[in-house]
Structure formats: C-alpha cells, structure tokens
Design a protein around this motif. Structure first.
Motif, PDB file in Angstrom:
ATOM      1  N   ARG A   1      44.754  48.652  -8.331  1.00  0.00           N
ATOM      2  CA  ARG A   1      44.409  48.334  -6.942  1.00  0.00           C
ATOM      3  C   ARG A   1      44.676  46.856  -6.677  1.00  0.00           C
ATOM      4  O   ARG A   1      44.323  46.000  -7.486  1.00  0.00           O
ATOM      5  CB  ARG A   1      42.941  48.678  -6.677  1.00  0.00           C
ATOM      6  CG  ARG A   1      42.668  50.170  -6.805  1.00  0.00           C
ATOM      7  CD  ARG A   1      41.241  50.492  -6.446  1.00  0.00           C
ATOM      8  NE  ARG A   1      40.269  49.808  -7.283  1.00  0.00           N
ATOM      9  CZ  ARG A   1      39.808  50.296  -8.435  1.00  0.00           C
ATOM     10  NH1 ARG A   1      40.223  51.456  -8.878  1.00  0.00           N
ATOM     11  NH2 ARG A   1      38.915  49.615  -9.135  1.00  0.00           N
TER      12      ARG A   1
ATOM     13  N   GLY B   1      43.316  44.618  -4.785  1.00  0.00           N
ATOM     14  CA  GLY B   1      42.162  43.723  -4.801  1.00  0.00           C
ATOM     15  C   GLY B   1      41.766  43.328  -6.209  1.00  0.00           C
ATOM     16  O   GLY B   1      41.311  42.205  -6.458  1.00  0.00           O
TER      17      GLY B   1
ATOM     18  N   ASP C   1      48.104  44.346   1.145  1.00  0.00           N
ATOM     19  CA  ASP C   1      46.739  44.869   1.158  1.00  0.00           C
ATOM     20  C   ASP C   1      45.820  44.014   2.029  1.00  0.00           C
ATOM     21  O   ASP C   1      45.981  42.804   2.126  1.00  0.00           O
ATOM     22  CB  ASP C   1      46.181  44.886  -0.276  1.00  0.00           C
ATOM     23  CG  ASP C   1      44.858  45.607  -0.357  1.00  0.00           C
ATOM     24  OD1 ASP C   1      44.784  46.745   0.115  1.00  0.00           O
ATOM     25  OD2 ASP C   1      43.903  45.015  -0.889  1.00  0.00           O
ATOM     26  N   GLU C   2      44.866  44.680   2.660  1.00  0.00           N
ATOM     27  CA  GLU C   2      43.909  43.947   3.493  1.00  0.00           C
ATOM     28  C   GLU C   2      42.928  43.175   2.627  1.00  0.00           C
ATOM     29  O   GLU C   2      42.552  43.593   1.545  1.00  0.00           O
ATOM     30  CB  GLU C   2      43.154  44.923   4.393  1.00  0.00           C
ATOM     31  CG  GLU C   2      42.303  45.916   3.637  1.00  0.00           C
ATOM     32  CD  GLU C   2      41.558  46.865   4.552  1.00  0.00           C
ATOM     33  OE1 GLU C   2      40.849  46.385   5.430  1.00  0.00           O
ATOM     34  OE2 GLU C   2      41.713  48.075   4.362  1.00  0.00           O
ATOM     35  N   ARG C   3      42.513  42.028   3.129  1.00  0.00           N
ATOM     36  CA  ARG C   3      41.538  41.220   2.404  1.00  0.00           C
ATOM     37  C   ARG C   3      40.123  41.723   2.705  1.00  0.00           C
ATOM     38  O   ARG C   3      39.877  42.328   3.735  1.00  0.00           O
ATOM     39  CB  ARG C   3      41.679  39.753   2.785  1.00  0.00           C
ATOM     40  CG  ARG C   3      43.038  39.180   2.416  1.00  0.00           C
ATOM     41  CD  ARG C   3      43.054  37.671   2.503  1.00  0.00           C
ATOM     42  NE  ARG C   3      42.406  37.039   1.364  1.00  0.00           N
ATOM     43  CZ  ARG C   3      42.961  36.911   0.156  1.00  0.00           C
ATOM     44  NH1 ARG C   3      44.166  37.405  -0.071  1.00  0.00           N
ATOM     45  NH2 ARG C   3      42.318  36.306  -0.815  1.00  0.00           N
ATOM     46  N   SER C   4      39.207  41.428   1.809  1.00  0.00           N
ATOM     47  CA  SER C   4      37.827  41.877   1.975  1.00  0.00           C
ATOM     48  C   SER C   4      37.179  41.175   3.167  1.00  0.00           C
ATOM     49  O   SER C   4      37.264  39.952   3.293  1.00  0.00           O
ATOM     50  CB  SER C   4      37.031  41.570   0.710  1.00  0.00           C
ATOM     51  OG  SER C   4      35.664  41.773   0.959  1.00  0.00           O
TER      52      SER C   4
ATOM     53  N   LEU D   1      33.388  52.089  -1.709  1.00  0.00           N
ATOM     54  CA  LEU D   1      34.507  51.647  -0.884  1.00  0.00           C
ATOM     55  C   LEU D   1      35.047  50.307  -1.388  1.00  0.00           C
ATOM     56  O   LEU D   1      36.265  50.121  -1.525  1.00  0.00           O
ATOM     57  CB  LEU D   1      34.066  51.516   0.585  1.00  0.00           C
ATOM     58  CG  LEU D   1      35.134  51.094   1.600  1.00  0.00           C
ATOM     59  CD1 LEU D   1      36.274  52.105   1.651  1.00  0.00           C
ATOM     60  CD2 LEU D   1      34.508  50.912   2.971  1.00  0.00           C
ATOM     61  N   ALA D   2      34.144  49.392  -1.707  1.00  0.00           N
ATOM     62  CA  ALA D   2      34.552  48.069  -2.215  1.00  0.00           C
ATOM     63  C   ALA D   2      35.266  48.192  -3.561  1.00  0.00           C
ATOM     64  O   ALA D   2      36.246  47.479  -3.817  1.00  0.00           O
ATOM     65  CB  ALA D   2      33.333  47.157  -2.350  1.00  0.00           C
TER      66      ALA D   2
ATOM     67  N   GLU E   1      36.980  50.913  -4.589  1.00  0.00           N
ATOM     68  CA  GLU E   1      38.283  51.543  -4.319  1.00  0.00           C
ATOM     69  C   GLU E   1      39.296  50.526  -3.811  1.00  0.00           C
ATOM     70  O   GLU E   1      40.477  50.579  -4.144  1.00  0.00           O
ATOM     71  CB  GLU E   1      38.126  52.651  -3.261  1.00  0.00           C
ATOM     72  CG  GLU E   1      37.588  53.950  -3.795  1.00  0.00           C
ATOM     73  CD  GLU E   1      37.193  54.925  -2.693  1.00  0.00           C
ATOM     74  OE1 GLU E   1      37.608  54.692  -1.530  1.00  0.00           O
ATOM     75  OE2 GLU E   1      36.486  55.896  -2.988  1.00  0.00           O
ATOM     76  N   ARG E   2      38.813  49.584  -2.993  1.00  0.00           N
ATOM     77  CA  ARG E   2      39.721  48.573  -2.419  1.00  0.00           C
ATOM     78  C   ARG E   2      39.963  47.420  -3.388  1.00  0.00           C
ATOM     79  O   ARG E   2      40.735  46.521  -3.085  1.00  0.00           O
ATOM     80  CB  ARG E   2      39.116  48.033  -1.111  1.00  0.00           C
ATOM     81  CG  ARG E   2      38.878  49.118  -0.075  1.00  0.00           C
ATOM     82  CD  ARG E   2      39.847  49.042   1.080  1.00  0.00           C
ATOM     83  NE  ARG E   2      39.725  50.218   1.936  1.00  0.00           N
ATOM     84  CZ  ARG E   2      39.175  50.207   3.153  1.00  0.00           C
ATOM     85  NH1 ARG E   2      38.696  49.091   3.639  1.00  0.00           N
ATOM     86  NH2 ARG E   2      39.128  51.308   3.864  1.00  0.00           N
TER      87      ARG E   2
ATOM     88  N   TRP F   1      37.709  45.121  -4.318  1.00  0.00           N
ATOM     89  CA  TRP F   1      37.002  43.895  -3.954  1.00  0.00           C
ATOM     90  C   TRP F   1      35.925  43.537  -4.952  1.00  0.00           C
ATOM     91  O   TRP F   1      35.453  42.412  -4.997  1.00  0.00           O
ATOM     92  CB  TRP F   1      36.372  44.037  -2.560  1.00  0.00           C
ATOM     93  CG  TRP F   1      37.369  44.312  -1.465  1.00  0.00           C
ATOM     94  CD1 TRP F   1      38.689  43.955  -1.459  1.00  0.00           C
ATOM     95  CD2 TRP F   1      37.127  44.996  -0.222  1.00  0.00           C
ATOM     96  NE1 TRP F   1      39.283  44.384  -0.291  1.00  0.00           N
ATOM     97  CE2 TRP F   1      38.346  45.019   0.487  1.00  0.00           C
ATOM     98  CE3 TRP F   1      35.998  45.584   0.335  1.00  0.00           C
ATOM     99  CZ2 TRP F   1      38.472  45.622   1.734  1.00  0.00           C
ATOM    100  CZ3 TRP F   1      36.118  46.175   1.586  1.00  0.00           C
ATOM    101  CH2 TRP F   1      37.344  46.187   2.274  1.00  0.00           C
TER     102      TRP F   1
END
Length: 200
Positions: free
Chosen positions: A85, A87, A135-138, A193-194, A196-197, A199
């Motif tokens: 991932r 992140g 990828d999007e940042r947290s 969720l965090a 999985e991303r 973070w």
C-alpha cells in the motif's frame, strides 16, 4: 560478503528465500527470524549489513523494526510485502528504510536489490512508487493517527489516554474528529480504513 538478516513469520517463505540467497557467492544469511522483536534483538547483536524484513509480522512490523534499528547506521533495511500500500511506503521511507519491494519478486531480483542497498543506494519498486505518487494523503493529523494506533487492539479511551499521556476527554475529541473526517461510525472502522490506506 554481504551479511543479511532475514525476518518473516511465514516459515516456508523464510527458509526458501534464505536457501536461495545462500546460493549467491556474495551473500551470507546470518540470521532467520520469525517475528519483529526477534529481528531487532538479532540485528543489534549481529550488526548485519542488510535486514530483509517482512512488513506484517507479530510483535513489531517491518517498519517498526527499521525504526528501532535507525540508531545502527551500519545496518540498512529493506521491507518486503505482499500488500504494497502506498501509505505504508511513505511510512517506511520516513522510518529510514532503504528499500521496498513486493513479495512477488524472484530471489535473483531480491539479491540484486540487497547488493544495491549494501552499496549505499536506495530502491523502491517502480510500481509501488507510481502508486504512491497517485495515492491520496491522510486527512488525519499525527495525533489522531497516534490515537488510532494506541487503540488498535480495542483499548478504551482511558487506556489510550494513559498510553499517550492525554486526558480521556482529549482522546474522545480526537476520535470524534477521526470519525467525522473518515465518514465512519466506529473507531474500529476508522482503524481498518486507515490500515487499508497505509496511514497506520
């Protein structure tokens, strides 16, 4: 010879990779570890040139191992993972990890990366790097992430507060902010969720 410590909680993968790396003329696998805590202890004892660390291990994950070995500049760390991932890549690089590659790579590619890292270079798998750029940042603050991390195993607000030296009310405020930002109903959902991303 490049002295390598190998850490992976899956015994078959660990022993197979160790056997293949030992076929290389310039690589010596000096330790095989089944969890992150053992990897830290053996790395501090043996001072290998390179630690090849599975990301997901009991006690300490690969990134946490790398963080603890930062004070041992002679040892450089490579993270290998089945689920790369983006992140997690950012977290790994912030922890001083020198290499990052997926478990799908063959032993010859792993050996080539070990040589590059031992020579002082860095290596990030191109596919992972491309994903990380898009990828999007947290949206969560560092403290909000700390609260999720400290409550990963279902700890109460009071336990999290003690761990982080915060007031329980402050912890509850952080949790409320996290739930609102991630549009989820529970701290458990927020943590999943965090993770999985990447973070956490």
């Amino acid at each position: 010879m490049i002295r390598v410590l190998l850490a992976d909680d899956e015994a078959m993968i660990r022993s197979a990779l160790a056997a293949l790396l030992r076929l290389e003329d310039d690589i010596d696998v000096v330790a095989e570890c089944a969890d992150g805590q053992q990897a830290v202890e053996e790395a501090l004892r043996l001072q290998p040139d390179v630690c090849l660390l599975d990301l997901e291990m009991p006690h300490l994950d690969g990134v946490q191992v790398a963080e603890r070995l930062k004070r041992t500049p002679a040892t450089r760390c490579i993270i290998v993972t089945r689920h790369a991932r983006p992140g997690v890549l950012r977290r790994a690089l912030e922890s001083g990890v020198a290499g990052f590659l997926p478990k799908s790579r063959g032993a010859d590619e792993v050996a080539a990366v070990i040589r590059r890292i031992a020579a002082g270079a860095r290596y990030v798998d191109p596919e992972i790097a491309a994903d990380a750029l898009s990828d999007e940042r947290s949206p969560l603050t560092a403290r909000e992430l700390d609260v999720l991390r400290a409550g990963r195993r279902g700890e109460t607000s009071e336990q999290i507060a003690r761990t982080l030296s915060l007031a329980p009310g402050t912890v509850r405020n952080h949790v409320s902010a996290v739930l609102a930002k991630l549009a989820v109903d529970s701290r458990q959902q927020a943590t999943l969720l965090a993770e999985e991303r990447g973070w956490l």
